[in-house]
Design a protein around this motif. Structure first.
Motif, PDB file in Angstrom:
ATOM      1  N   ILE A 142       0.760  -1.484   0.214  1.00  0.00           N
ATOM      2  CA  ILE A 142       0.209   0.112   0.121  1.00  0.00           C
ATOM      3  C   ILE A 142       0.547   1.201  -0.368  1.00  0.00           C
ATOM      4  O   ILE A 142       0.139   2.104  -0.660  1.00  0.00           O
ATOM      5  N   ASN A 143       1.936   1.737   0.897  1.00  0.00           N
ATOM      6  CA  ASN A 143       2.474   2.418   0.906  1.00  0.00           C
ATOM      7  C   ASN A 143       4.413   2.244   0.293  1.00  0.00           C
ATOM      8  O   ASN A 143       5.063   1.784   0.789  1.00  0.00           O
ATOM      9  N   PRO A 144       4.241   1.996  -0.982  1.00  0.00           N
ATOM     10  CA  PRO A 144       5.764   1.930  -1.390  1.00  0.00           C
ATOM     11  C   PRO A 144       7.290   2.465  -1.329  1.00  0.00           C
ATOM     12  O   PRO A 144       7.233   2.659  -1.956  1.00  0.00           O
ATOM     13  N   SER A 145       6.674   3.780  -1.112  1.00  0.00           N
ATOM     14  CA  SER A 145       7.722   4.788  -0.541  1.00  0.00           C
ATOM     15  C   SER A 145       7.681   4.875   0.914  1.00  0.00           C
ATOM     16  O   SER A 145       9.203   5.288   1.246  1.00  0.00           O
ATOM     17  N   LEU A 146       7.851   3.086   1.611  1.00  0.00           N
ATOM     18  CA  LEU A 146       8.335   2.877   2.556  1.00  0.00           C
ATOM     19  C   LEU A 146      10.049   2.739   2.317  1.00  0.00           C
ATOM     20  O   LEU A 146      10.373   1.777   1.842  1.00  0.00           O
ATOM     21  N   LYS A 147      10.785   3.069   3.393  1.00  0.00           N
ATOM     22  CA  LYS A 147      12.679   2.838   3.403  1.00  0.00           C
ATOM     23  C   LYS A 147      12.922   2.063   4.824  1.00  0.00           C
ATOM     24  O   LYS A 147      13.775   1.568   4.862  1.00  0.00           O
ATOM     25  N   THR A 183      17.235 -13.457   2.967  1.00  0.00           N
ATOM     26  CA  THR A 183      18.410 -13.554   1.528  1.00  0.00           C
ATOM     27  C   THR A 183      19.007 -11.356   1.215  1.00  0.00           C
ATOM     28  O   THR A 183      19.882 -11.126   1.116  1.00  0.00           O
ATOM     29  N   LYS A 184      18.649 -10.862   2.597  1.00  0.00           N
ATOM     30  CA  LYS A 184      19.115  -9.179   2.223  1.00  0.00           C
ATOM     31  C   LYS A 184      19.982  -8.754   3.962  1.00  0.00           C
ATOM     32  O   LYS A 184      20.088  -7.386   4.304  1.00  0.00           O
ATOM     33  N   TYR A 185      20.064  -9.729   3.607  1.00  0.00           N
ATOM     34  CA  TYR A 185      21.432  -9.925   5.188  1.00  0.00           C
ATOM     35  C   TYR A 185      21.921  -8.777   5.119  1.00  0.00           C
ATOM     36  O   TYR A 185      22.174  -7.466   6.382  1.00  0.00           O
ATOM     37  N   GLN A 186      23.047  -8.546   3.986  1.00  0.00           N
ATOM     38  CA  GLN A 186      23.899  -7.596   3.229  1.00  0.00           C
ATOM     39  C   GLN A 186      23.835  -6.507   3.760  1.00  0.00           C
ATOM     40  O   GLN A 186      24.171  -5.192   4.698  1.00  0.00           O
ATOM     41  N   ASP A 187      23.003  -5.864   3.252  1.00  0.00           N
ATOM     42  CA  ASP A 187      21.446  -4.499   3.802  1.00  0.00           C
ATOM     43  C   ASP A 187      21.222  -4.251   4.877  1.00  0.00           C
ATOM     44  O   ASP A 187      21.313  -2.725   4.934  1.00  0.00           O
ATOM     45  N   ASN A 188      21.247  -5.183   5.294  1.00  0.00           N
ATOM     46  CA  ASN A 188      19.906  -4.781   6.474  1.00  0.00           C
ATOM     47  C   ASN A 188      20.782  -5.236   7.596  1.00  0.00           C
ATOM     48  O   ASN A 188      21.085  -4.121   8.772  1.00  0.00           O
ATOM     49  N   ILE A 189      22.377  -5.545   7.276  1.00  0.00           N
ATOM     50  CA  ILE A 189      24.021  -5.356   8.521  1.00  0.00           C
ATOM     51  C   ILE A 189      24.168  -4.228   8.494  1.00  0.00           C
ATOM     52  O   ILE A 189      24.803  -3.589   9.661  1.00  0.00           O
ATOM     53  N   LYS A 190      24.332  -3.994   7.275  1.00  0.00           N
ATOM     54  CA  LYS A 190      24.995  -2.418   6.908  1.00  0.00           C
ATOM     55  C   LYS A 190      24.152  -1.150   7.794  1.00  0.00           C
ATOM     56  O   LYS A 190      24.839  -0.638   7.779  1.00  0.00           O
ATOM     57  N   TYR A 222      12.570 -12.904  10.530  1.00  0.00           N
ATOM     58  CA  TYR A 222      11.796 -11.938  11.564  1.00  0.00           C
ATOM     59  C   TYR A 222      11.698 -11.019  10.543  1.00  0.00           C
ATOM     60  O   TYR A 222      11.652  -9.515  10.637  1.00  0.00           O
ATOM     61  N   ASN A 223      10.797 -11.750   8.961  1.00  0.00           N
ATOM     62  CA  ASN A 223      10.335 -10.472   8.201  1.00  0.00           C
ATOM     63  C   ASN A 223      11.451  -9.482   7.118  1.00  0.00           C
ATOM     64  O   ASN A 223      10.736  -8.515   6.474  1.00  0.00           O
ATOM     65  N   GLN A 224      12.876  -9.250   7.590  1.00  0.00           N
ATOM     66  CA  GLN A 224      13.649  -9.059   7.023  1.00  0.00           C
ATOM     67  C   GLN A 224      14.041  -9.039   5.909  1.00  0.00           C
ATOM     68  O   GLN A 224      14.935  -8.190   4.564  1.00  0.00           O
ATOM     69  N   ASP A 225      13.646 -10.222   4.981  1.00  0.00           N
ATOM     70  CA  ASP A 225      14.379  -9.843   4.078  1.00  0.00           C
ATOM     71  C   ASP A 225      12.852  -9.627   2.716  1.00  0.00           C
ATOM     72  O   ASP A 225      13.077  -9.075   1.975  1.00  0.00           O
ATOM     73  N   LEU A 226      11.916  -8.631   3.725  1.00  0.00           N
ATOM     74  CA  LEU A 226      11.166  -7.786   3.024  1.00  0.00           C
ATOM     75  C   LEU A 226      11.564  -6.605   2.000  1.00  0.00           C
ATOM     76  O   LEU A 226      10.292  -5.708   1.727  1.00  0.00           O
ATOM     77  N   LEU A 227      12.432  -6.069   2.956  1.00  0.00           N
ATOM     78  CA  LEU A 227      13.131  -4.998   2.692  1.00  0.00           C
ATOM     79  C   LEU A 227      14.690  -4.596   3.288  1.00  0.00           C
ATOM     80  O   LEU A 227      14.640  -5.235   4.364  1.00  0.00           O
ATOM     81  N   GLU A 258      18.516  11.655  10.972  1.00  0.00           N
ATOM     82  CA  GLU A 258      19.589  12.093  10.692  1.00  0.00           C
ATOM     83  C   GLU A 258      19.704  11.323   9.448  1.00  0.00           C
ATOM     84  O   GLU A 258      20.580  12.257   8.383  1.00  0.00           O
ATOM     85  N   LEU A 259      19.786  10.307   9.354  1.00  0.00           N
ATOM     86  CA  LEU A 259      19.916   8.463   8.704  1.00  0.00           C
ATOM     87  C   LEU A 259      19.144   8.673   7.127  1.00  0.00           C
ATOM     88  O   LEU A 259      19.420   8.360   6.218  1.00  0.00           O
ATOM     89  N   ALA A 260      17.668   9.461   7.166  1.00  0.00           N
ATOM     90  CA  ALA A 260      16.912   9.401   6.447  1.00  0.00           C
ATOM     91  C   ALA A 260      17.055   9.541   5.115  1.00  0.00           C
ATOM     92  O   ALA A 260      16.864   9.240   4.146  1.00  0.00           O
ATOM     93  N   PRO A 261      17.344  10.863   4.901  1.00  0.00           N
ATOM     94  CA  PRO A 261      17.964  11.442   3.996  1.00  0.00           C
ATOM     95  C   PRO A 261      18.652  10.911   2.355  1.00  0.00           C
ATOM     96  O   PRO A 261      19.017  11.032   1.393  1.00  0.00           O
ATOM     97  N   ASN A 262      19.915  10.350   3.235  1.00  0.00           N
ATOM     98  CA  ASN A 262      20.860   8.965   2.416  1.00  0.00           C
ATOM     99  C   ASN A 262      20.018   7.812   2.565  1.00  0.00           C
ATOM    100  O   ASN A 262      21.166   7.735   1.506  1.00  0.00           O
ATOM    101  N   LEU A 263      18.710   7.750   2.547  1.00  0.00           N
ATOM    102  CA  LEU A 263      18.843   6.139   1.721  1.00  0.00           C
ATOM    103  C   LEU A 263      17.619   6.173   1.335  1.00  0.00           C
ATOM    104  O   LEU A 263      17.510   6.781   0.513  1.00  0.00           O
ATOM    105  N   HIS A 264      18.028   4.868  -0.042  1.00  0.00           N
ATOM    106  CA  HIS A 264      17.743   4.869  -1.258  1.00  0.00           C
ATOM    107  C   HIS A 264      16.320   3.401  -1.152  1.00  0.00           C
ATOM    108  O   HIS A 264      16.767   2.596  -0.872  1.00  0.00           O
TER     109      HIS A 264
END
Length: 264
Positions: A142-147, A183-190, A222-227, A258-264
């Motif tokens: 519903i909210n594709p803008s979520l980062k 599957t998104k472990y590397q992104d999540n740990i970063k 833990y649902n972490q593969d979703l984003l 503070e981190l939000a503006p740099n997220l993609h």
């Protein structure tokens, strides 16, 4: 009598003016002019009627897989094992709500879900993540803008391990939990390390990182593969108060903003 004649004169003048404008410009232009004038007056009276949050799409989604986790001081009990409650003003969902409010105050629009999974028919604690997964999937659809997606919990450790003193005040410690079965472990740990390091720089000892391997409990990651910026965040423990929880959340919200503006 003079007053009456003055009012009548003004009214007649308005009628003549309206007729003249209609003849030369058309009634649609008159209506546009009238509405523009009304809108200008309204804007002058309420310049901040539309807040930045209302004009911004949501960036953060907050939910609670174990929504009944609560706190001994709030329930006025003595046993940490019994710190469970359906009262949203006393359980962990109150912490999530506080986080969303703090983020909104920092111009970061956040959505918070306070579903009581324990009320589901034939509920099994082992299935909690299956239930909350549906919540997250729907939110992302519903909210594709979520980062960022945060599953807010409290720890189960004793008070001496979940509390730190900062500037003379007790603050609940913050633990970021990431699973390798993801599957998104590397992104999540970063993302986790970035959050941790920023908080650690300003508040040494407040944040911690816990990396978990695959297990039956984490079969859904833990649902972490979703984003890519999806975390379990454990704030304090059963013996912390909501006040101590909120102090930690205030720091966490500032860091996220503070981190939000740099997220993609």
């Amino acid at each position: 009598m003079k007053k009456y004649l003055l009012i009548s004169g003004i009214s007649i003048g308005m009628i003549i003016l309206t007729t003249w404008l209609t003849y030369f410009s058309g009634s649609q232009q008159i209506n546009s002019a009238i509405y523009a004038s009304f809108n200008s007056i309204k804007a002058a009276k309420h310049p901040n009627n539309i807040t930045p949050q209302e004009k911004t799409e949501p960036l953060v989604f907050i939910y609670h897989t174990h929504n009944r986790e609560s706190f001994v001081p709030e329930l006025q009990i003595t046993s940490p094992e019994e710190a469970q409650s359906i009262d949203i003003n006393k359980n962990i969902t109150s912490v999530g709500k506080h986080l969303s409010e703090k983020l909104e105050g920092l111009k970061i629009k956040a959505l918070v879900d306070r579903t009581d999974y324990g009320s589901e028919t034939n509920f099994s604690y082992a299935d909690s993540y299956k239930l909350s997964r549906v919540t997250v999937v729907n939110a992302l659809k519903i909210n594709p803008s979520l980062k960022m997606v945060f599953d807010i919990h409290r720890n189960s450790l004793p008070r001496e391990k979940t509390t730190i003193s900062i500037n003379g005040s007790n603050v609940a410690k913050v633990q970021f939990v990431v699973t390798r079965s993801n599957t998104k472990y590397q992104d999540n740990i970063k993302f986790t390390n970035t959050l941790h390091d920023k908080i650690q720089t300003n508040y040494p000892g407040l944040p911690q990182v816990l990396i978990k391997d695959a297990s039956p409990e984490t079969s859904l990651s833990y649902n972490q593969d979703l984003l890519q910026n999806s975390l379990v965040i454990e704030i304090g423990g059963p013996e912390n108060s909501l006040e101590e929880e909120y102090r930690a959340v205030d720091i966490l919200a500032q860091t996220i903003a503070e981190l939000a503006p740099n997220l993609h």
